[in-house]
Design a protein around this motif. Structure first.
Motif, PDB file in Angstrom:
ATOM      1  N   ALA A  25       0.842  -1.203   0.000  1.00  0.00           N
ATOM      2  CA  ALA A  25       0.000   0.000   0.000  1.00  0.00           C
ATOM      3  C   ALA A  25       0.875   1.251   0.000  1.00  0.00           C
ATOM      4  N   GLU A  26       1.971   1.176   0.733  1.00  0.00           N
ATOM      5  CA  GLU A  26       2.877   2.335   0.808  1.00  0.00           C
ATOM      6  C   GLU A  26       3.435   2.661  -0.581  1.00  0.00           C
ATOM      7  N   GLN A  83       0.989   4.175  -2.821  1.00  0.00           N
ATOM      8  CA  GLN A  83       0.669   5.524  -2.364  1.00  0.00           C
ATOM      9  C   GLN A  83       1.517   6.582  -3.085  1.00  0.00           C
ATOM     10  N   TYR A  84       2.770   6.232  -3.369  1.00  0.00           N
ATOM     11  CA  TYR A  84       3.647   7.184  -4.085  1.00  0.00           C
ATOM     12  C   TYR A  84       3.028   7.594  -5.410  1.00  0.00           C
ATOM     13  N   ASN A 111      -0.681   9.957  -4.783  1.00  0.00           N
ATOM     14  CA  ASN A 111      -0.458  11.388  -4.511  1.00  0.00           C
ATOM     15  C   ASN A 111       0.924  11.770  -5.039  1.00  0.00           C
TER      16      ASN A 111
END
Lengths: 761, 360
Positions: free
Chosen positions: B55-56, B59-60, B63
């Protein structure tokens, strides 16, 4: 105490500190002169007894060499130097700052001084009726006591000079007086008749004669005062300095004829005026002789600031040749650099008066002055009859400039003095060199044979072998190693690559400039960065210069040290390598007498390493990532993607900075890696320079002969009188001359140092 | 039931967990329609950590800003983590447990002697060691552009020598034992992939981990050694920009570790999308190892069995769906065919499993 007066006091205090250095220089100038006189006496002695001095082998004329060393030019320049020194000593000794007022007659000088000092026209005469001020006066701001003055009268000899100026002019140099008592006997009537007879008389000559008549006819008015100083009250001042009464113009005064200076004390109107003195000068264009020269002397000797008064004509706003000449003459006398700081051109704006106003003309004149770029500090538009304007538009701006700039002006004067000192030092050094040459080549063959056992080992062991050791033991090892100093200095430059990235604020400024878009701004940033980086790395030249100079000094120490090549006894190594080679070759006339040796030294002298030669092109190549005119190696565009619209300049600026930082990192790393291979270059290059020098001064051949070995021998033979001074004196055929000579010359050389001629500013 | 232990090695925050996350992300690709292999997660709870990691990364891309600092928000691995996966051939009996062991990179620091003792005992029972490499620290701030020099911060970040010592001490293969596997996985190598420098990356791995390569050379035939780079973000996405500098022009350093504290990455094309590349390769290599090992075990079992046991095995394999050596060999061939073995930084340095031969 107000701010300006406090600053003036501080300036005066600082001047006193500096004064010590100047006075010290004055003492040194006397020592220099004393030594030169000793030398000159020695020359005179030789001149008078030239036949009694032996010449070695009968062919070399030592006495002639000594006697012919020229010194006149030195003594002349020394006189100029001392007079410049004394002028500065006078200037720095003053307890006040002086403001001189100059200008043609009737321009409002006296009016301005009245409005500053608060004195009335009885003390400072001003009038529209021609020349009114009869004598130079100075007005000192004094906080206490009533107005008073000291009247200084000319001495009798000075009076004779003044009268003779007129006499000589009027009689084409035929008549003059010897004593002041001759004045009443001057036949002025006869002279006037002759003027008419010749019909060649000019208005000027008539004016001169009128002046002369005053000195003759009013002899009794001043004769008793000559040579004296009188203390007078305010009421009496006018009587001594004015040409007529302020109350009644019919009432004429003639005391002023004998007055040299009126020194008036009063409390100025402006409380913050501080320790200042107003120097009034007689109006230029007055028909008295020597007025302009007197004015220039006052400007040169007695002024810190100079106020040039000018009242434009009420009909035409123009500047005449008179004004231009005054400005030019002052700039010539005290230097344009000085006048650009301290000469104020005051335009006297007359709003009412008998001769009409000149308000319309003033602006035209000011515009002309500004366009023509005269060497002045400022042009001031002042209604001189208004106390308020004189204070606010003249006095305060001048005091502010004085308090902020006068120390720089003092520096300027010391710099100029040092220029003369440097010239004097050069002359002195040349004389010292000439003294060295006087005994060069004076040894006879016997002496040369005797010294062979000293010369040969000095050249081979002391010099050449030591040089060999230097390149073998030191630089041969070093050339395989990186140059630590360059590495260390370069590491600072790497940091600067990163620092060269403009800040977000700077980028925003670029974005707001005209119709620049984000790509223009990015390009502008990269352009700035490239130049900044190259400029920064170019500064490494300073490091390289130091490294090379150190190497050269090591080499030259081998040439000069007493236990090595001993040539320092001919020309000491107390200067840069460049100066030593120049000085040494000049002294020994190297190019003429030892051409191969000179050639080797000149080549060594011209050796240098600079970043332009081995570094900059490599760095430039690594700047491609921040050069959008060049495509990327893969052929793609160098312009990065910059998203965001110009409506959000902050975001755009942030993006640009991110890109610049990314590419600056590439540049940084690539430059760092590229330079790693180049750090050895200086050491390798210096090894080559020393080796080349060694080869040239050891192996140079011509016509199948070792010419260089011959030149070395000749050099040491020619200069053995300095290299082995004592031994030479003992064995020389010119022993008697040599002993006394050495005494004179060693004293001369002891002070052949910059510090005896140059003042630390 | 057979257990294959895999240990993840690498310095703190260099991306060990990312490798596991990448592997999980491509289960479908590997265990999809191409093979009859099946995988099941035994312990759902532990896999949450892996999902967080994925998920991290995504995420990049949601956004997206021009530049990012990776691994700043993600929490470090807390204690020893084990992720268990069941692997079997569909329709056949006989499970293999793949035990992925992850531990905090801090444990490699000198002041974690107790933890290192735990690690050593784990290594001794381990079949495969995966060494995650933070490629940026390997590559950046090197003395030159050659493979012979590595970044000045590499050792402090990737613990190359320390890992080599642990392998030499505790990851030994006795004569006659089955070979073990050492897999180097360079991570965050997008910049070098995009600029065609993956061969240099490979060369520098050889330099940095020379002791491991030398050890393997001394123990010929005992270690399968592979370099398998992974682009966790993908080609032409975010690549390394710089180690951030302070106002003084010096790189900002972590005070404890003395390595750059803020590596920044930049999206050269802001419109790019998440497109990880070669994430399946580590899992494929592990599977190839497992299948090879199982095939050899089965073969040995049959060779060493007595007549009765041989008959029993034949019956079980023929009528009761027990996976046979032949089954494992066939699947090994399928998997080997998908292995990337060269170009883009890939290399099989030592190949006792004869993967290269089988691929031909």
């Amino acid at each position: 105490m107000g701010n300006i007066s406090k600053q003036i006091d501080e300036i005066i205090t600082k001047r006193k500190v500096r004064l010590q250095y100047i006075e010290n220089a004055r003492e040194k100038a006397d020592i220099v002169l004393e030594n030169m006189y000793r030398f000159k006496d020695f020359q005179d002695e030789i001149r008078g007894n030239i036949d009694t001095f032996q010449t070695a082998e009968g062919s070399f004329d030592v006495a002639g060499s000594i006697e012919s060393i020229p010194t006149d030019e030195f003594f002349n320049l020394h006189k100029v130097y001392v007079s410049e020194l004394e002028r500065i000593i006078n200037r720095l000794s003053r307890n006040n700052l002086n403001i001189s007022f100059i200008g043609r007659t009737g321009q409002g000088k006296s009016l301005v001084m009245q409005n500053i000092s608060g004195l009335d026209s009885a003390v400072i005469p001003s009038s529209n009726r021609g020349d009114c001020t009869g004598a130079k006066s100075i007005i000192t701001n004094s906080e206490s006591g009533p107005v008073s003055a000291k009247i200084h009268f000319y001495g009798k000899e000075e009076m004779v000079d003044i009268v003779n100026q007129y006499l000589l002019k009027l009689t084409d140099g035929h008549r003059f007086i010897k004593d002041v008592s001759d004045i009443p006997a001057i036949k002025t009537e006869e002279m006037r008749e002759n003027l008419y007879k010749n019909k060649s008389e000019t208005v000027k000559e008539e004016d001169w004669l009128d002046h002369l008549c005053k000195y003759v006819e009013h002899y009794n008015d001043y004769i008793d005062d000559l040579g004296s100083v009188k203390d007078v009250t305010e009421r009496e001042i006018e009587y001594y300095i004015a040409q007529y009464s302020s109350q009644n113009a019919e009432q004429k005064y003639y005391k002023y004829l004998g007055v040299k200076l009126a020194d008036i004390n009063t409390n100025f109107l402006n409380e913050d005026a501080g320790n200042i003195v107003l120097v009034d000068t007689v109006g230029i264009g007055a028909t008295s002789l020597g007025i302009e020269e007197e004015m220039l002397k006052a400007v040169e000797n007695d002024s810190d600031a100079i106020i040039f008064m000018f009242r434009p004509d009420n009909k035409r706003g123009r500047i005449s040749d008179n004004e231009i000449n005054i400005i030019r003459n002052i700039a010539e006398r005290v230097s344009p650099e000085y006048t650009k700081e301290m000469l104020f051109w005051v335009i006297n704006r007359v709003e009412t008066g008998d001769s009409g106003d000149n308000v319309n003309q003033v602006n035209d004149v000011i515009q002309i002055i500004k366009q023509r770029n005269y060497p002045i500090a400022d042009v001031l538009n002042v209604n001189c009859s208004s106390k308020e304007e004189v204070e606010n538009r003249l006095l305060i701006p001048v005091l502010k400039q004085l308090s902020s700039r006068i120390q720089d002006v003092d520096n300027l004067l010391v710099d100029k003095l040092n220029e003369t000192g440097e010239k004097l030092f050069q002359m002195y050094s040349q004389i010292c060199q000439a003294t060295d040459r006087a005994f060069a080549s004076s040894a006879n063959e016997d002496l040369k044979r005797k010294f062979y056992r000293k010369i040969n080992p000095t050249i081979k062991k002391g010099l050449l072998n030591e040089l060999r050791k230097l390149y073998l033991d030191d630089y041969n090892n070093l050339r395989h190693m990186p140059c630590e100093e360059l590495m260390s200095a370069a590491s600072g430059k790497f940091k600067n690559i990163i620092k060269a990235v403009p800040t977000k604020e700077m980028v925003m400024d670029l974005l707001s400039y005209g119709d620049a878009n984000q790509f223009n701004a990015y390009e502008a940033c990269t352009n700035i960065m490239r130049m900044q980086i190259i400029d920064d790395f170019t500064e490494l030249n300073n490091v390289l210069y130091d490294i090379v100079e150190r190497m050269k000094k090591k080499v030259l120490h081998i040439f000069t040290d007493e236990d090595k090549g001993r040539l320092g006894l001919v020309y000491p190594l107390d200067c840069s390598s460049d100066e030593w080679i120049d000085g040494f070759l000049d002294l020994v006339e190297g190019e003429k007498k030892y051409p191969f040796l000179s050639d080797a030294l000149r080549k060594f002298q011209s050796y240098t390493i600079n970043v332009q030669g081995f570094l900059i092109h490599e760095i430039r190549e690594q700047l491609d990532p921040i050069d959008i005119s060049l495509p990327r190696p893969d052929g793609s565009s160098s312009v990065p993607q910059i998203s965001g619209s110009m409506a959000q300049p902050e975001l755009v600026a942030e993006e640009i900075v991110e890109w610049l930082k990314t590419y600056a990192e590439d540049v940084h790393d690539n430059v760092e890696i590229t330079l790693k291979d180049l750090y050895k270059t200086p050491n390798r290059s210096m090894f080559a320079a020393i080796k080349d020098l060694y080869d040239r001064i050891t192996y140079t051949m011509a016509d199948n002969e070792s010419k260089i070995a011959e030149e070395w021998r000749y050099l040491y033979e020619d200069w053995m009188h300095l290299i082995w001074k004592e031994e030479y004196q003992q064995q020389s055929a010119v022993k008697v001359v040599a002993e006394e000579w050495n005494d004179v010359v060693s004293k001369l050389k002891d002070i052949n140092k910059h510090e005896y001629f140059i003042i630390k500013n | 039931m057979n257990i294959i232990n895999v240990m993840m090695f690498g310095g703190r925050r260099c991306g060990k967990t990312s490798v596991i996350a990448a592997m999980k992300g491509c289960f479908h690709e590997v265990f999809g329609d191409n093979t009859d292999l099946d995988i099941n997660i035994s312990d759902i709870a532990t896999m949450d950590v892996i999902d967080e990691k994925n998920a991290e990364i995504s995420q990049y891309f949601i956004n997206k800003t021009r530049s990012i600092v990776m691994n700043q928000s993600y929490s470090a691995t807390q204690g020893l983590m084990e992720y268990k996966l069941d692997i079997c051939i569909k329709g056949k009996d006989g499970r293999t447990i793949l035990n992925l062991c992850d531990f905090p990179g801090e444990w490699l620091d000198q002041n974690h002697q107790d933890e290192q003792r735990t690690l050593r005992s784990k290594i001794e029972h381990c079949n495969i060691i995966v060494i995650a490499i933070d490629t940026v620290y390997l590559m950046e701030k090197a003395a030159n552009h050659n493979a012979g020099s590595v970044g000045i911060y590499n050792e402090r970040r990737n613990y190359c020598k320390h890992i080599a010592n642990m392998i030499k001490d505790s990851f030994q293969v006795a004569d006659g034992e089955f070979p073990k596997m050492i897999m180097f996985i360079p991570l965050k190598c997008e910049k070098y992939y995009n600029s065609g420098e993956m061969e240099l990356v490979k060369g520098r791995i050889h330099t940095a981990y020379k002791e491991i390569f030398d050890f393997s050379e001394e123990n010929k035939g005992k270690y399968e050694i592979i370099i398998a780079p992974v682009l966790t973000l993908g080609k032409n996405t975010a690549e390394f920009s710089r180690f951030e500098y302070g106002d003084d022009g010096e790189i900002m350093l972590d005070k404890d570790l003395m390595i750059p504290s803020m590596p920044k990455y930049i999206f050269k094309d802001i419109s790019c999308s998440y497109s990880p590349k070669y994430c399946e390769q580590p899992l494929l290599y592990i599977l190839a190892y497992i299948l090879d090992l199982m095939q050899k075990i089965k073969s040995n079992e049959r060779i060493n069995a007595g007549l009765f046991k041989k008959f029993k095995l034949h019956i079980l394999e023929t009528y009761y769906n027990l996976a046979s050596a032949q089954d494992f060999l066939e699947h090994k061939k399928i998997i080997t065919g998908q292995l990337k073995m060269d170009n883009d930084g890939y290399e099989i340095i030592s190949d006792p499993l004869q993967l290269k031969e089988m691929a031909v």
